[in-house]
Scaffold this motif. Structure first.
Motif, PDB file in Angstrom:
ATOM      1  N   PHE A 266     142.457  51.927  40.959  1.00 29.54           N
ATOM      2  CA  PHE A 266     142.400  53.380  41.166  1.00 29.54           C
ATOM      3  C   PHE A 266     141.264  54.007  40.365  1.00 29.54           C
ATOM      4  O   PHE A 266     140.541  54.879  40.857  1.00 29.54           O
ATOM      5  N   PHE A 267     141.120  53.536  39.127  1.00 25.18           N
ATOM      6  CA  PHE A 267     140.105  54.101  38.229  1.00 25.18           C
ATOM      7  C   PHE A 267     138.720  53.507  38.447  1.00 25.18           C
ATOM      8  O   PHE A 267     137.721  54.097  38.045  1.00 25.18           O
ATOM      9  N   ALA A 268     138.666  52.326  39.076  1.00 22.91           N
ATOM     10  CA  ALA A 268     137.395  51.610  39.256  1.00 22.91           C
ATOM     11  C   ALA A 268     136.656  52.108  40.491  1.00 22.91           C
ATOM     12  O   ALA A 268     136.114  51.324  41.267  1.00 22.91           O
ATOM     13  N   ARG A 269     136.634  53.416  40.694  1.00 27.61           N
ATOM     14  CA  ARG A 269     135.985  54.017  41.858  1.00 27.61           C
ATOM     15  C   ARG A 269     135.039  55.112  41.384  1.00 27.61           C
ATOM     16  O   ARG A 269     134.875  55.336  40.193  1.00 27.61           O
ATOM     17  N   SER A 270     134.452  55.791  42.342  1.00 29.63           N
ATOM     18  CA  SER A 270     133.578  56.917  42.023  1.00 29.63           C
ATOM     19  C   SER A 270     134.336  57.923  41.161  1.00 29.63           C
ATOM     20  O   SER A 270     135.490  58.272  41.446  1.00 29.63           O
ATOM     21  N   THR A 271     133.682  58.378  40.108  1.00 32.29           N
ATOM     22  CA  THR A 271     134.341  59.273  39.153  1.00 32.29           C
ATOM     23  C   THR A 271     134.762  60.592  39.794  1.00 32.29           C
ATOM     24  O   THR A 271     135.816  61.142  39.465  1.00 32.29           O
ATOM     25  N   LEU A 272     133.953  61.097  40.720  1.00 31.77           N
ATOM     26  CA  LEU A 272     134.325  62.336  41.393  1.00 31.77           C
ATOM     27  C   LEU A 272     135.594  62.150  42.233  1.00 31.77           C
ATOM     28  O   LEU A 272     136.459  63.024  42.279  1.00 31.77           O
TER      29      LEU A 272
ATOM     30  N   VAL B  75     147.151  68.851  36.759  1.00 35.27           N
ATOM     31  CA  VAL B  75     146.813  69.934  37.681  1.00 35.27           C
ATOM     32  C   VAL B  75     145.361  70.393  37.551  1.00 35.27           C
ATOM     33  O   VAL B  75     144.909  71.231  38.328  1.00 35.27           O
ATOM     34  N   GLU B  76     144.626  69.850  36.567  1.00 36.28           N
ATOM     35  CA  GLU B  76     143.222  70.237  36.383  1.00 36.28           C
ATOM     36  C   GLU B  76     142.455  69.110  35.703  1.00 36.28           C
ATOM     37  O   GLU B  76     142.929  68.548  34.715  1.00 36.28           O
ATOM     38  N   THR B  77     141.278  68.781  36.257  1.00 38.38           N
ATOM     39  CA  THR B  77     140.444  67.708  35.705  1.00 38.38           C
ATOM     40  C   THR B  77     138.964  68.106  35.740  1.00 38.38           C
ATOM     41  O   THR B  77     138.588  69.039  36.447  1.00 38.38           O
ATOM     42  N   GLU B  78     138.163  67.358  34.982  1.00 33.93           N
ATOM     43  CA  GLU B  78     136.710  67.509  35.076  1.00 33.93           C
ATOM     44  C   GLU B  78     136.057  66.140  35.049  1.00 33.93           C
ATOM     45  O   GLU B  78     136.427  65.283  34.248  1.00 33.93           O
ATOM     46  N   ALA B  79     135.062  65.950  35.902  1.00 30.34           N
ATOM     47  CA  ALA B  79     134.333  64.679  35.964  1.00 30.34           C
ATOM     48  C   ALA B  79     133.081  64.745  35.084  1.00 30.34           C
ATOM     49  O   ALA B  79     132.396  65.764  35.046  1.00 30.34           O
ATOM     50  N   TYR B  80     132.803  63.639  34.379  1.00 29.20           N
ATOM     51  CA  TYR B  80     131.587  63.503  33.563  1.00 29.20           C
ATOM     52  C   TYR B  80     130.871  62.221  33.966  1.00 29.20           C
ATOM     53  O   TYR B  80     131.382  61.130  33.745  1.00 29.20           O
TER      54      TYR B  80
ATOM     55  N   SER C 155     146.546  72.122  47.818  1.00 31.76           N
ATOM     56  CA  SER C 155     145.116  72.181  48.102  1.00 31.76           C
ATOM     57  C   SER C 155     144.352  72.049  46.802  1.00 31.76           C
ATOM     58  O   SER C 155     144.812  72.493  45.756  1.00 31.76           O
ATOM     59  N   VAL C 156     143.168  71.414  46.874  1.00 32.89           N
ATOM     60  CA  VAL C 156     142.332  71.201  45.695  1.00 32.89           C
ATOM     61  C   VAL C 156     141.190  72.211  45.692  1.00 32.89           C
ATOM     62  O   VAL C 156     140.505  72.385  46.697  1.00 32.89           O
ATOM     63  N   VAL C 157     141.009  72.869  44.550  1.00 35.05           N
ATOM     64  CA  VAL C 157     139.877  73.774  44.379  1.00 35.05           C
ATOM     65  C   VAL C 157     138.808  73.059  43.547  1.00 35.05           C
ATOM     66  O   VAL C 157     139.128  72.390  42.569  1.00 35.05           O
ATOM     67  N   GLU C 158     137.554  73.210  43.988  1.00 35.28           N
ATOM     68  CA  GLU C 158     136.408  72.614  43.304  1.00 35.28           C
ATOM     69  C   GLU C 158     135.691  73.750  42.602  1.00 35.28           C
ATOM     70  O   GLU C 158     135.427  74.787  43.219  1.00 35.28           O
ATOM     71  N   ALA C 159     135.366  73.585  41.324  1.00 31.37           N
ATOM     72  CA  ALA C 159     134.755  74.688  40.576  1.00 31.37           C
ATOM     73  C   ALA C 159     133.817  74.158  39.501  1.00 31.37           C
ATOM     74  O   ALA C 159     133.704  72.944  39.312  1.00 31.37           O
ATOM     75  N   THR C 160     133.148  75.059  38.801  1.00 31.75           N
ATOM     76  CA  THR C 160     132.276  74.648  37.696  1.00 31.75           C
ATOM     77  C   THR C 160     133.127  74.369  36.468  1.00 31.75           C
ATOM     78  O   THR C 160     134.236  74.870  36.327  1.00 31.75           O
TER      79      THR C 160
ATOM     80  N   PRO D 116     129.625  71.472  40.276  1.00 35.10           N
ATOM     81  CA  PRO D 116     131.027  71.737  40.664  1.00 35.10           C
ATOM     82  C   PRO D 116     131.913  70.523  40.388  1.00 35.10           C
ATOM     83  O   PRO D 116     132.465  69.929  41.297  1.00 35.10           O
ATOM     84  N   HIS D 117     132.065  70.178  39.119  1.00 34.13           N
ATOM     85  CA  HIS D 117     132.770  68.950  38.767  1.00 34.13           C
ATOM     86  C   HIS D 117     134.145  69.187  38.158  1.00 34.13           C
ATOM     87  O   HIS D 117     134.709  68.307  37.528  1.00 34.13           O
ATOM     88  N   ARG D 118     134.680  70.378  38.353  1.00 32.12           N
ATOM     89  CA  ARG D 118     136.050  70.657  37.919  1.00 32.12           C
ATOM     90  C   ARG D 118     136.935  70.753  39.159  1.00 32.12           C
ATOM     91  O   ARG D 118     136.519  71.298  40.185  1.00 32.12           O
TER      92      ARG D 118
END
Length: 196
Positions: free
Chosen positions: A11-17, A42-47, A166-171, A182-184
């Motif tokens: 599951f984790f060994a995929r694209s970070t986004l 309920v909230e994440t950010e990709a780095y 639904s998923v919201v994409e944000a800064t 938009p990685h949040r």
DNA sequence: AAACGGATGGGCT
DNA sequence: GCCCATCCGTTTG
């Protein structure tokens, strides 16, 4: 006990986004001598590795070594002299990417969370990256721990039944570099999200 | 409701 | 020496 609901390393060994988005709705479980607490992400950010805001942007260091290690581990860092933040490592070993867990909806051990946080306000228990580590009792002792083992005291599980959302994409929040990306990601309308 | 400053210490140039 | 992937209480509009 069967560990059927634990999330596996693939599951984790995929694209970070993709991981950042798919972590929403999954449940972080924390066991300690004080008791068990759990919360729905309920909230994440990709780095990402080529991301100026990422701790890995400048290359390997002692601090970020877990981010360059295998996926599905905890990367914990200390910030502002006071708080810890929790990331899940992602992608393949050596890449240097991860996902910051920014908010949880408490689903178990709410009384223990209230005691640790020093408040009775449910909406104030896990609605931020520094808050949720306090509520879970996560600190540098959890650096590098495996999140994909059913025996782990800090692990990620699939809920018995997943409700639709639904998923919201944000800064991202609190970053000065690459602030426009938009990685949040967060669960639309969820009151435990740190900031709308 | 938004803006601001203090707390408090490690990481990196 | 400056910059933080933050939080909280206080001030200001």
């Amino acid at each position: 006990m069967e560990g059927r609901s634990v999330v596996d390393e693939e599951f984790f060994a995929r694209s970070t986004l993709a991981v950042a988005r798919d972590l929403l709705g999954l449940v972080l479980v924390r066991e300690s001598e004080e008791g068990v607490v759990a919360g729905r992400i309920v909230e994440t950010e990709a780095y990402l590795h080529d991301d100026p805001a990422a701790h890995t942007f400048g290359g390997r260091s002692e601090r970020n070594r877990a981010m360059f290690g295998p996926p599905g581990r905890a990367y914990v860092y200390f910030i502002y002299g006071m708080y810890y933040c929790l990331n899940c490592t992602t992608n393949e070993s050596g890449v240097g990417e991860g996902v910051l867990v920014r908010a949880l909806e408490p689903v178990a051990g709410v009384e223990l969370m209230k005691r640790r946080r020093g408040t009775d306000d449910i909406l104030n228990l896990c609605s931020g990256p520094g808050k949720l580590t306090i509520a879970l009792g996560v600190d540098m002792d959890d650096y590098g721990v495996v999140l994909t083992s059913e025996d782990s005291a800090l692990r990620l599980e699939r809920p018995a039944q997943q409700q639709e959302f639904s998923v919201v994409e944000a800064t991202r929040i609190g970053v000065s570099k690459a602030a426009a990306l938009p990685h949040r990601f967060y669960v639309e309308g969820n009151p435990h999200v740190s900031k709308r």
